[in-house]
Scaffold this motif. Structure first.
Motif, mmCIF file in Angstrom:
data_model
loop_
_atom_site.group_PDB
_atom_site.id
_atom_site.type_symbol
_atom_site.label_atom_id
_atom_site.label_comp_id
_atom_site.label_asym_id
_atom_site.label_seq_id
_atom_site.Cartn_x
_atom_site.Cartn_y
_atom_site.Cartn_z
ATOM 1 N N ASN A 49 -18.709 -3.015 3.505
ATOM 2 C CA ASN A 49 -17.387 -3.477 2.854
ATOM 3 C C ASN A 49 -17.293 -4.916 2.975
ATOM 4 O OD1 ASN A 49 -17.501 -1.126 1.514
ATOM 5 N ND2 ASN A 49 -15.579 -0.552 2.499
ATOM 6 N N SER A 73 -9.620 -10.421 -6.072
ATOM 7 C CA SER A 73 -9.617 -9.116 -6.722
ATOM 8 C C SER A 73 -10.235 -9.131 -8.312
ATOM 9 C CB SER A 73 -8.540 -8.431 -6.693
ATOM 10 O OG SER A 73 -7.316 -8.911 -7.462
ATOM 11 N N ASN A 83 -15.607 -2.194 -6.873
ATOM 12 C CA ASN A 83 -15.923 -0.859 -6.599
ATOM 13 C C ASN A 83 -17.031 -0.340 -5.495
ATOM 14 O OD1 ASN A 83 -18.196 -2.047 -7.999
ATOM 15 N ND2 ASN A 83 -19.041 -0.284 -8.700
ATOM 16 N N GLY A 87 -12.380 -0.230 -4.312
ATOM 17 C CA GLY A 87 -11.123 -0.620 -4.889
ATOM 18 C C GLY A 87 -10.278 -1.510 -4.098
ATOM 19 N N ILE A 88 -9.175 -1.595 -4.983
ATOM 20 C CA ILE A 88 -7.993 -2.723 -4.418
ATOM 21 C C ILE A 88 -7.478 -2.307 -3.332
ATOM 22 C CG2 ILE A 88 -6.400 -1.709 -6.024
ATOM 23 C CD1 ILE A 88 -6.810 -5.423 -5.509
ATOM 24 N N GLU A 89 -7.271 -0.847 -3.020
ATOM 25 C CA GLU A 89 -6.541 -0.501 -1.909
ATOM 26 C C GLU A 89 -7.274 -1.245 -0.479
ATOM 27 O OE1 GLU A 89 -7.659 1.510 -3.989
ATOM 28 O OE2 GLU A 89 -6.024 2.227 -5.063
ATOM 29 N N PHE A 90 -8.564 -1.275 -0.553
ATOM 30 C CA PHE A 90 -9.328 -1.804 0.714
ATOM 31 C C PHE A 90 -9.032 -3.208 1.031
ATOM 32 C CE2 PHE A 90 -12.630 -3.236 3.184
ATOM 33 C CZ PHE A 90 -13.039 -2.071 4.158
ATOM 34 N N THR A 92 -6.233 -4.831 -0.567
ATOM 35 C CA THR A 92 -4.990 -5.062 -0.028
ATOM 36 C C THR A 92 -4.748 -4.847 1.456
ATOM 37 O OG1 THR A 92 -4.250 -4.336 -2.287
ATOM 38 C CG2 THR A 92 -2.558 -4.269 -0.590
ATOM 39 N N ASP A 93 -5.244 -3.934 2.012
ATOM 40 C CA ASP A 93 -5.260 -3.378 3.455
ATOM 41 C C ASP A 93 -5.518 -4.581 4.106
ATOM 42 O OD1 ASP A 93 -4.775 -1.664 5.690
ATOM 43 O OD2 ASP A 93 -6.853 -2.021 5.785
ATOM 44 N N GLN A 96 -3.098 -7.698 3.944
ATOM 45 C CA GLN A 96 -1.982 -7.357 4.757
ATOM 46 C C GLN A 96 -1.883 -7.146 6.383
ATOM 47 O OE1 GLN A 96 -0.658 -3.901 2.965
ATOM 48 N NE2 GLN A 96 0.495 -4.850 1.018
ATOM 49 N N SER A 97 -3.325 -7.044 6.664
ATOM 50 C CA SER A 97 -3.705 -7.153 8.136
ATOM 51 C C SER A 97 -3.508 -8.344 8.854
ATOM 52 C CB SER A 97 -4.908 -6.661 8.466
ATOM 53 O OG SER A 97 -6.004 -7.540 8.008
#
Length: 457
Positions: A49, A73, A83, A87-90, A92-93, A96-97
């Motif tokens: 990733n 994104s 994909n 997805g966008i969640e990965f 975003t995390d 934010q880190s």
């Protein structure tokens, strides 16, 4: 993963965190992004990733697009990357880190060391495979040495050297030279006028010494080797493909002892004084750090391996190879000897640069010299390869006009005991070209500065 120890799991977590933190930092800081993209590639990342995200960030950076979660994104979605990371969640995390880029250097160090470790393991695995498939062991060893060194050097080679740092280094060197009063900046040749022209043989220089057969190029090269070893106190390596070590030592003893080389070679007609001089010469040579390899049919890959080992164990000041056209690559070039010699020339130049030592390589000249009225060599006379002319930093031709007179069947004069010789510098990448006058003492097989007939090597 179940079979991994707690220590190994902790190591993996540290690496993964470093990769994640570097990506978070470059997604928030243009200055950090410039530094990271100049040092890392996507292959430095172990998490798939993170590889994908790094590539997307790099492409956005090169396109001079402002990096934020929206632009990134959208770019990844458009290029079918989003994909691949879940997805966008990965993403975003990851954004934010981010907290601070204060520890960027530490994170980069962790990633680089991990990459070095992985590449080293890959090299070792490759070595093991080659041993198992019964590859020639000398080739395996030489290749292994180079690949292991390359693992460490590759990262350094990607970095620019700044004028700010390099100018200061040069100024410091100039100041040291001024205070030392020493004219030489490289390894001494032992010949006054030649050292004045070259300031010594310089680190990384590939030097060609060429002449027609029987001109004395081996004798001159041995003089270089012995004088350099004696004056610099450094190790000098001699690779003699043409002549066995016993003959080389005989010639050195004859040259330094000033005893007739025929007497030294045959052991006949030696007087008490001759033996005294021979013993003195032998004691002198024993105290020089001369390393001689007389392997017949030497391959360049073997020479590289032996020289790298010698340089690891000693401070080497000079290397002499006798001679270029007798080396081989061990690779099939069909009928193209010229292509093989070109390859050898390039490899020797690269080796001089790699080990930061001057390499003097003897070379034959083509017969075209003999057909001209003026028999002074020129660069187009270099045998087998025009690439030699390109690769060499210094090209020297040894020329003795009296040689042609004494070999002329119409000349009935008694050959002279000494002859004037010219060392013609036709190419000097970092200095002047011109000629140096030497004296050739045939009876001893030695050279001296012109006008200093009684000088010893």
């Amino acid at each position: 993963m179940d079979n991994l120890s707690k220590k190994e799991l902790n190591k993996i977590n540290v690496i993964n965190d470093a990769e994640k933190n570097v990506l978070a930092i470059i997604s928030h800081s243009i200055a950090a992004a410039e530094e990271v993209f100049s040092i890392l590639t996507e292959e430095d990342f172990t998490v798939m990733n993170y590889k994908v995200i790094f590539k997307a960030l790099q492409e956005q950076f090169l396109a001079k697009v402002a990096i934020n979660i929206t632009t990134l994104s959208n770019y990844m979605l458009k290029n079918n990357m989003l994909n691949k990371i879940g997805g966008i969640e990965f993403l975003t995390d990851l954004f934010q880190s981010y907290t601070t880029d204060a520890n960027l250097t530490e994170y980069l160090d962790i990633i680089i060391k991990n990459t070095t470790s992985r590449r080293l393991k890959a090299v070792l695995e490759n070595i093991h495979r080659e041993i198992e498939t019964h590859q020639p062991i000398d080739e395996v060893v030489s290749k292994a040495e180079k690949e292991i060194l390359d693992v460490k050097k590759e990262r350094k080679g990607n970095l620019f050297k700044t004028s700010f740092d390099e100018v200061d280094k040069v100024l410091q060197k100039i100041e040291l030279l001024e205070n030392s009063g020493e004219m030489l900046t490289g390894s001494p040749s032992g010949f006054r006028d030649l050292d004045r022209m070259t300031s010594g043989f310089q680190k990384g220089d590939f030097i060609i010494l060429a002449a027609r057969p029987s001109m004395g190029k081996t004798a001159l090269a041995l003089n270089f080797a012995v004088k350099s070893a004696a004056q610099s106190k450094k190790a000098v390596a001699i690779f003699s493909v043409e002549m066995p070590v016993e003959q080389l030592i005989q010639r050195m003893i004859g040259s330094y002892s000033t005893v007739d080389s025929a007497k030294v070679r045959t052991g006949k007609g030696l007087q008490t004084r001759d033996w005294e001089n021979i013993t003195k010469a032998a004691d002198f040579l024993k105290q020089t750090k001369l390393f001689i390899d007389d392997t017949p049919g030497l391959k360049v890959i073997e020479l590289q391996s032996k020289l790298r080992k010698l340089c690891r164990e000693n401070e080497v000041g000079l290397v002499v190879i006798d001679y270029l056209q007798l080396l081989s690559t061990g690779t099939h070039f069909g009928d193209s000897r010229q292509q093989e010699v070109s390859t050898i020339s390039r490899q020797l130049k690269a080796l001089a640069r790699e080990l930061e030592i001057p390499i003097i390589c003897l070379s034959q000249l083509s017969r075209s010299v003999e057909k001209r009225e003026d028999k002074r060599p020129i660069m187009s006379d270099l045998r087998d390869s025009g690439a030699i002319e390109q690769d060499a930093d210094i090209i020297m031709f040894l020329f003795r006009e009296d040689y042609y007179a004494t070999h002329d069947p119409n000349n009935l004069d008694v050959p002279l005991e000494t002859e004037k010789a010219q060392l013609i510098l036709s190419k000097h990448r970092n200095g002047p070209t011109g000629s140096v006058e030497l004296l050739f003492v045939k009876k001893h097989g030695s050279f001296a500065d012109y006008g200093l007939q009684n000088s010893k090597i």
